[in-house]
Structure formats: structure tokens, C-alpha cells
Write a protein that holds these residues in place. Structure first.
Motif, PDB file in Angstrom:
ATOM      1  N   VAL A  93       0.690  -1.428   0.181  1.00 47.01           N
ATOM      2  CA  VAL A  93      -0.142  -0.314   0.215  1.00 47.01           C
ATOM      3  C   VAL A  93       0.852   1.299  -0.161  1.00 47.01           C
ATOM      4  CG1 VAL A  93      -1.828   1.089   1.396  1.00 47.01           C
ATOM      5  CG2 VAL A  93      -1.592  -1.337   1.268  1.00 47.01           C
ATOM      6  N   GLU A  94       1.757   1.567   0.797  1.00 47.74           N
ATOM      7  CA  GLU A  94       3.065   2.441   0.689  1.00 47.74           C
ATOM      8  C   GLU A  94       3.009   2.705  -0.940  1.00 47.74           C
ATOM      9  OE1 GLU A  94       4.971   5.607   2.457  1.00 47.74           O
ATOM     10  OE2 GLU A  94       2.783   4.793   3.267  1.00 47.74           O
ATOM     11  N   ALA A  95       3.271   1.289  -1.095  1.00 47.43           N
ATOM     12  CA  ALA A  95       4.373   1.181  -2.183  1.00 47.43           C
ATOM     13  C   ALA A  95       3.683   1.903  -3.513  1.00 47.43           C
ATOM     14  CB  ALA A  95       5.167  -0.033  -2.984  1.00 47.43           C
ATOM     15  N   ILE A  96       2.522   1.088  -3.070  1.00 48.61           N
ATOM     16  CA  ILE A  96       1.289   2.467  -4.525  1.00 48.61           C
ATOM     17  C   ILE A  96       1.075   3.800  -3.875  1.00 48.61           C
ATOM     18  CG2 ILE A  96      -1.073   2.637  -4.641  1.00 48.61           C
ATOM     19  CD1 ILE A  96      -0.837  -1.229  -4.589  1.00 48.61           C
ATOM     20  N   ARG A  97       1.321   4.158  -3.491  1.00 50.29           N
ATOM     21  CA  ARG A  97       1.052   5.827  -2.406  1.00 50.29           C
ATOM     22  C   ARG A  97       2.235   5.984  -2.792  1.00 50.29           C
ATOM     23  NH1 ARG A  97       4.054   9.089   0.441  1.00 50.29           N
ATOM     24  NH2 ARG A  97       5.206   8.260   1.368  1.00 50.29           N
ATOM     25  N   CYS A  98       4.061   6.111  -3.230  1.00 50.18           N
ATOM     26  CA  CYS A  98       4.506   6.834  -3.783  1.00 50.18           C
ATOM     27  C   CYS A  98       4.932   6.379  -5.466  1.00 50.18           C
ATOM     28  CB  CYS A  98       5.822   5.655  -3.404  1.00 50.18           C
ATOM     29  SG  CYS A  98       6.127   5.767  -1.295  1.00 50.18           S
ATOM     30  N   ASN A  99       3.716   5.458  -5.889  1.00 50.46           N
ATOM     31  CA  ASN A  99       3.774   5.643  -7.098  1.00 50.46           C
ATOM     32  C   ASN A  99       2.439   4.675  -7.428  1.00 50.46           C
ATOM     33  OD1 ASN A  99       3.879   5.053  -9.854  1.00 50.46           O
ATOM     34  ND2 ASN A  99       6.050   3.676  -9.974  1.00 50.46           N
ATOM     35  N   ASN A 100       1.690   5.574  -7.850  1.00 48.00           N
ATOM     36  CA  ASN A 100       0.380   4.764  -8.164  1.00 48.00           C
ATOM     37  C   ASN A 100       0.337   3.837  -9.479  1.00 48.00           C
ATOM     38  OD1 ASN A 100      -2.123   4.139  -8.053  1.00 48.00           O
ATOM     39  ND2 ASN A 100      -2.835   6.143  -9.303  1.00 48.00           N
ATOM     40  N   SER A 101       1.567   4.323 -10.118  1.00 44.16           N
ATOM     41  CA  SER A 101       1.742   3.097 -11.496  1.00 44.16           C
ATOM     42  C   SER A 101       2.626   2.125 -10.917  1.00 44.16           C
ATOM     43  CB  SER A 101       2.382   4.066 -12.784  1.00 44.16           C
ATOM     44  OG  SER A 101       1.243   5.445 -13.025  1.00 44.16           O
ATOM     45  N   ASN A 102       2.674   1.651 -10.272  1.00 46.42           N
ATOM     46  CA  ASN A 102       3.476   0.501  -9.821  1.00 46.42           C
ATOM     47  C   ASN A 102       2.791  -0.285  -9.949  1.00 46.42           C
ATOM     48  OD1 ASN A 102       4.921  -1.488  -8.509  1.00 46.42           O
ATOM     49  ND2 ASN A 102       6.726   0.084  -6.904  1.00 46.42           N
ATOM     50  N   ASP A 103       2.830  -1.240 -10.666  1.00 49.25           N
ATOM     51  CA  ASP A 103       2.222  -2.853 -11.362  1.00 49.25           C
ATOM     52  C   ASP A 103       2.040  -4.112 -10.678  1.00 49.25           C
ATOM     53  OD1 ASP A 103       4.097  -2.741 -13.631  1.00 49.25           O
ATOM     54  OD2 ASP A 103       3.627  -4.186 -13.600  1.00 49.25           O
ATOM     55  N   THR A 104       4.043  -3.816 -10.259  1.00 50.39           N
ATOM     56  CA  THR A 104       3.940  -4.966  -9.396  1.00 50.39           C
ATOM     57  C   THR A 104       3.188  -4.619  -8.196  1.00 50.39           C
ATOM     58  OG1 THR A 104       6.089  -5.062 -10.061  1.00 50.39           O
ATOM     59  CG2 THR A 104       6.236  -6.054  -9.089  1.00 50.39           C
ATOM     60  N   ALA A 105       3.198  -3.564  -7.432  1.00 46.62           N
ATOM     61  CA  ALA A 105       3.119  -3.587  -6.282  1.00 46.62           C
ATOM     62  C   ALA A 105       1.210  -3.813  -5.949  1.00 46.62           C
ATOM     63  CB  ALA A 105       3.150  -2.187  -5.272  1.00 46.62           C
ATOM     64  N   PHE A 106       0.717  -3.260  -7.262  1.00 45.61           N
ATOM     65  CA  PHE A 106      -0.810  -3.799  -7.423  1.00 45.61           C
ATOM     66  C   PHE A 106      -1.061  -5.361  -7.627  1.00 45.61           C
ATOM     67  CE2 PHE A 106      -1.522   0.698  -8.862  1.00 45.61           C
ATOM     68  CZ  PHE A 106      -2.872   0.997  -7.578  1.00 45.61           C
ATOM     69  N   TYR A 107      -0.332  -6.213  -7.921  1.00 43.10           N
ATOM     70  CA  TYR A 107       0.212  -7.760  -8.528  1.00 43.10           C
ATOM     71  C   TYR A 107       0.350  -8.355  -6.967  1.00 43.10           C
ATOM     72  CZ  TYR A 107       1.338 -12.012 -10.524  1.00 43.10           C
ATOM     73  OH  TYR A 107       1.317 -13.358 -10.740  1.00 43.10           O
ATOM     74  N   ASN A 108       0.975  -7.373  -7.095  1.00 41.52           N
ATOM     75  CA  ASN A 108       1.872  -8.889  -5.839  1.00 41.52           C
ATOM     76  C   ASN A 108       0.544  -8.653  -4.107  1.00 41.52           C
ATOM     77  OD1 ASN A 108       3.637  -9.508  -6.666  1.00 41.52           O
ATOM     78  ND2 ASN A 108       5.453  -7.774  -5.632  1.00 41.52           N
ATOM     79  N   LEU A 109       0.278  -7.279  -3.869  1.00 44.17           N
ATOM     80  CA  LEU A 109      -1.119  -6.758  -3.567  1.00 44.17           C
ATOM     81  C   LEU A 109      -2.344  -7.619  -3.841  1.00 44.17           C
ATOM     82  CD1 LEU A 109      -2.043  -5.659  -1.048  1.00 44.17           C
ATOM     83  CD2 LEU A 109      -2.592  -3.890  -2.100  1.00 44.17           C
ATOM     84  N   ALA A 110      -2.608  -7.845  -4.750  1.00 45.06           N
ATOM     85  CA  ALA A 110      -3.794  -8.756  -4.741  1.00 45.06           C
ATOM     86  C   ALA A 110      -3.340 -10.110  -4.527  1.00 45.06           C
ATOM     87  CB  ALA A 110      -3.883  -9.065  -6.839  1.00 45.06           C
ATOM     88  N   VAL A 111      -2.436 -10.771  -4.779  1.00 42.33           N
ATOM     89  CA  VAL A 111      -1.944 -12.138  -4.333  1.00 42.33           C
ATOM     90  C   VAL A 111      -2.043 -12.175  -3.162  1.00 42.33           C
ATOM     91  CG1 VAL A 111       0.101 -13.716  -4.428  1.00 42.33           C
ATOM     92  CG2 VAL A 111      -0.543 -12.674  -6.861  1.00 42.33           C
ATOM     93  N   ALA A 112      -1.625 -11.059  -2.604  1.00 38.62           N
ATOM     94  CA  ALA A 112      -1.312 -11.682  -1.151  1.00 38.62           C
ATOM     95  C   ALA A 112      -3.137 -11.699   0.060  1.00 38.62           C
ATOM     96  CB  ALA A 112      -0.341  -9.508   0.113  1.00 38.62           C
ATOM     97  N   LEU A 113      -3.898 -10.444  -1.063  1.00 38.60           N
ATOM     98  CA  LEU A 113      -5.385 -10.812  -0.648  1.00 38.60           C
ATOM     99  C   LEU A 113      -6.336 -12.441  -0.671  1.00 38.60           C
ATOM    100  CD1 LEU A 113      -7.335  -7.471  -1.525  1.00 38.60           C
ATOM    101  CD2 LEU A 113      -5.547  -8.019   0.289  1.00 38.60           C
ATOM    102  N   THR A 114      -6.836 -12.328   0.210  1.00 38.12           N
ATOM    103  CA  THR A 114      -7.696 -14.020   0.536  1.00 38.12           C
ATOM    104  C   THR A 114      -8.904 -13.604  -0.410  1.00 38.12           C
ATOM    105  OG1 THR A 114      -8.188 -13.097   2.203  1.00 38.12           O
ATOM    106  CG2 THR A 114      -6.610 -14.950   2.536  1.00 38.12           C
ATOM    107  N   SER A 115      -9.598 -14.490  -1.266  1.00 33.19           N
ATOM    108  CA  SER A 115     -10.665 -14.630  -1.998  1.00 33.19           C
ATOM    109  C   SER A 115     -12.051 -13.771  -0.546  1.00 33.19           C
ATOM    110  CB  SER A 115     -11.012 -15.753  -2.243  1.00 33.19           C
ATOM    111  OG  SER A 115     -12.176 -15.038  -3.030  1.00 33.19           O
ATOM    112  N   GLY A 116     -12.372 -12.432  -1.119  1.00 37.04           N
ATOM    113  CA  GLY A 116     -13.256 -11.850  -0.514  1.00 37.04           C
ATOM    114  C   GLY A 116     -12.772 -10.682  -0.223  1.00 37.04           C
ATOM    115  N   GLU A 117     -11.321 -10.824   0.565  1.00 34.64           N
ATOM    116  CA  GLU A 117     -10.877  -9.840   1.708  1.00 34.64           C
ATOM    117  C   GLU A 117     -11.080  -7.926   0.552  1.00 34.64           C
ATOM    118  OE1 GLU A 117      -6.759  -9.306   3.961  1.00 34.64           O
ATOM    119  OE2 GLU A 117      -7.084 -10.913   2.616  1.00 34.64           O
ATOM    120  N   THR A 118     -10.616  -7.258   1.350  1.00 36.53           N
ATOM    121  CA  THR A 118     -10.786  -6.054   0.809  1.00 36.53           C
ATOM    122  C   THR A 118     -10.343  -5.442   0.958  1.00 36.53           C
ATOM    123  OG1 THR A 118     -12.254  -4.890   1.951  1.00 36.53           O
ATOM    124  CG2 THR A 118     -13.022  -5.527  -0.215  1.00 36.53           C
TER     125      THR A 118
END
Length: 115
Positions: free
Chosen positions: A5-30
Motif C-alpha cells: 500500500v505504501e509502495a502504491i502511495r509512492c507510485n500509483n503506476s507500480n504494477d508490481t505493487a498492485f499485482y503482489n497486493l492482489a496475490v496477498a489478499l484472500t478471496s473476498g478480502e478488501t
């Protein structure tokens, strides 16, 4: 998760941070980003695609999260279903065997797609 989340705050175009965060979430988690948006796993993968539309693996994983009759709104306005996401993954990488396999499994008898 908070470091992504902090990496995304620093760079809102950081595809790797969005991807890794998606992988880290469980199904149904927000998770709430620091800009106030609350996103689930599917929305985070869509954000990763917004940042880098050439990453076939992200399309592949997003497709795997969708039910057969479900669609996802992309940032470019397109609404894609599971099969279309697998086709997008193949547009990014023609040698992605798992995408061919999953696309074939998603098709009904006699149904075809244009690659």
C-alpha cells in the motif's frame, strides 16, 4: 500488505505493487488504499493491468478469479469476461500454454474464439 500500500502511495503506476497486493489478499478480502479506495483482489489485478497492459500473467490470474458468467470493467472502458481475459493473456504471450488450456476449458462445446 501495508508495505505494498505504501509502495502504491509512492507510485500509483507500480504494477508490481498492485499485482503482489492482489496475490496477498484472500478471496473476498478488501483493502483500503491510502487514497481512500477500497479494492478487492479482482480490482487490484485490474489496477495492475492499468499500469502495465502487456503483462499476460496478470490477465491470466484475473481470468481465474471470474465465474463463467462474470465480467470485469477495465480502465480503458472495456468489459471483459473470463474467455476474453485469457485471449488478452495470449496477446501478451503467444507461448503461454496454461492460458490456452484454461481458455479451452472455459469454452462450451462448439464455441470458438478469435486469437
Amino acid at each position: 500488505k501495508q508495505l505494498y500500500v505504501e509502495a502504491i502511495r509512492c507510485n500509483n503506476s507500480n504494477d508490481t505493487a498492485f499485482y503482489n497486493l492482489a496475490v496477498a489478499l484472500t478471496s473476498g478480502e478488501t483493502l483500503q488504499l491510502l487514497d481512500g479506495r477500497v479494492l478487492d483482489k479482482k480490482q487490484l489485478f485490474a489496477e495492475a493491468i492499468r499500469c502495465d497492459s502487456g503483462d499476460g500473467l496478470t490477465y491470466f490470474y484475473l481470468a481465474g478469479l471470474l465465474a463463467a458468467d462474470e465480467t470485469v470493467q477495465m480502465h480503458d472502458g472495456r468489459v471483459l469476461d473470463k474467455k476474453q481475459l485469457y485471449v488478452e493473456a495470449l496477446h501478451c504471450n503467444r507461448d503461454y500454454g496454461n492460458a490456452y488450456f484454461n481458455l479451452a476449458s472455459a469454452l462450451t462445446a462448439g464455441e470458438t474464439v478469435q486469437l
